[in-house]
Design a protein around this motif. Structure first.
Motif, short mmCIF file in Angstrom:
data_model
loop_
_atom_site.label_atom_id
_atom_site.label_comp_id
_atom_site.label_asym_id
_atom_site.label_seq_id
_atom_site.Cartn_x
_atom_site.Cartn_y
_atom_site.Cartn_z
N ALA A 1 31.82 39.77 46.71
CA ALA A 1 31.04 38.53 46.80
C ALA A 1 30.59 38.15 45.40
N GLY A 2 30.66 36.87 45.11
CA GLY A 2 30.23 36.39 43.80
C GLY A 2 31.37 36.17 42.81
N MET A 3 32.56 36.71 43.11
CA MET A 3 33.70 36.49 42.21
C MET A 3 34.04 35.01 42.19
N ASP A 4 34.59 34.52 41.07
CA ASP A 4 35.03 33.14 41.01
C ASP A 4 36.50 33.03 41.42
N ARG A 5 36.97 31.80 41.57
CA ARG A 5 38.34 31.57 42.04
C ARG A 5 39.37 32.20 41.12
N GLN A 6 39.14 32.10 39.82
CA GLN A 6 40.09 32.65 38.86
C GLN A 6 40.26 34.17 39.05
N ALA A 7 39.17 34.87 39.28
CA ALA A 7 39.23 36.32 39.50
C ALA A 7 39.95 36.65 40.81
N VAL A 8 39.73 35.83 41.84
CA VAL A 8 40.41 36.04 43.12
C VAL A 8 41.92 35.86 42.95
N GLU A 9 42.32 34.79 42.28
CA GLU A 9 43.75 34.54 42.09
C GLU A 9 44.39 35.58 41.18
N LYS A 10 43.65 36.13 40.27
CA LYS A 10 44.18 37.21 39.44
C LYS A 10 44.46 38.44 40.30
N GLN A 11 43.61 38.69 41.29
CA GLN A 11 43.75 39.84 42.17
C GLN A 11 44.81 39.63 43.26
N LEU A 12 44.79 38.45 43.90
CA LEU A 12 45.65 38.20 45.06
C LEU A 12 46.87 37.33 44.78
N GLY A 13 46.88 36.66 43.65
CA GLY A 13 47.95 35.72 43.37
C GLY A 13 47.58 34.32 43.83
N ARG A 14 48.49 33.42 43.62
CA ARG A 14 48.26 32.02 43.98
C ARG A 14 48.20 31.88 45.51
N TYR B 1 45.09 35.57 55.74
CA TYR B 1 43.84 35.94 55.08
C TYR B 1 43.19 34.70 54.48
N GLN B 2 41.87 34.67 54.52
CA GLN B 2 41.10 33.57 53.97
C GLN B 2 40.11 34.11 52.94
N VAL B 3 39.89 33.34 51.91
CA VAL B 3 38.82 33.63 50.96
C VAL B 3 37.95 32.38 50.95
N LEU B 4 36.69 32.55 51.33
CA LEU B 4 35.74 31.44 51.44
C LEU B 4 34.82 31.46 50.23
N LEU B 5 34.84 30.35 49.48
CA LEU B 5 33.99 30.22 48.30
C LEU B 5 32.97 29.12 48.55
N LYS B 6 31.76 29.35 48.08
CA LYS B 6 30.72 28.31 48.14
C LYS B 6 30.28 28.08 46.70
N ASP B 7 30.34 26.83 46.28
CA ASP B 7 30.02 26.48 44.89
C ASP B 7 30.84 27.31 43.90
#
Length: 104
Positions: free
Chosen positions: A28-41, A71-77
């Motif tokens: 929790a708290g990771m930004d989109r860029q970190a998520v995409e680095k981990q999981l891919g596009r 799988y879903q990744v839900l981001l708020k702000d």
């Protein structure tokens, strides 16, 4: 002995490729860029109010089975608030979004 070592290495590589395994490394708290680095596009993206949803479709759950899930990744702000297999829905109070686990 060599066959056992090769089989072990192949198993580890497969486990590392599964989206379900990679999800465990999100926080929790990771930004989109970190998520995409981990999981891919992501395969899909949507936005609603202050929420963004990254969708990873039909991905392996683990390296030990052929089971697949969306799988879903839900981001708020722009920050991760929830992630995992399932679908995104309005919460009961209709004040935001949540991921609802699939029913088996």
């Amino acid at each position: 002995m060599r066959k056992v070592i090769v089989a072990g290495v192949v198993s580890l590589l497969l486990a590392g490729c599964a989206t379900g395994e990679k999800m465990r490394r999100l926080d929790a708290g990771m930004d989109r860029q970190a998520v995409e680095k981990q999981l891919g596009r992501p395969d899909g993206f949507s936005e609603e109010d202050r929420y963004q949803v990254l969708t990873y479709k039909n991905r392996l759950m683990s390296g030990w089975s052929w089971d697949r899930a969306d799988y879903q990744v839900l981001l708020k702000d722009g920050r991760v608030v929830q992630y995992g297999p399932g679908v995104v829905r309005q919460n009961q109070a209709h004040t935001g979004l949540v991921i609802v686990a699939p029913v088996r």
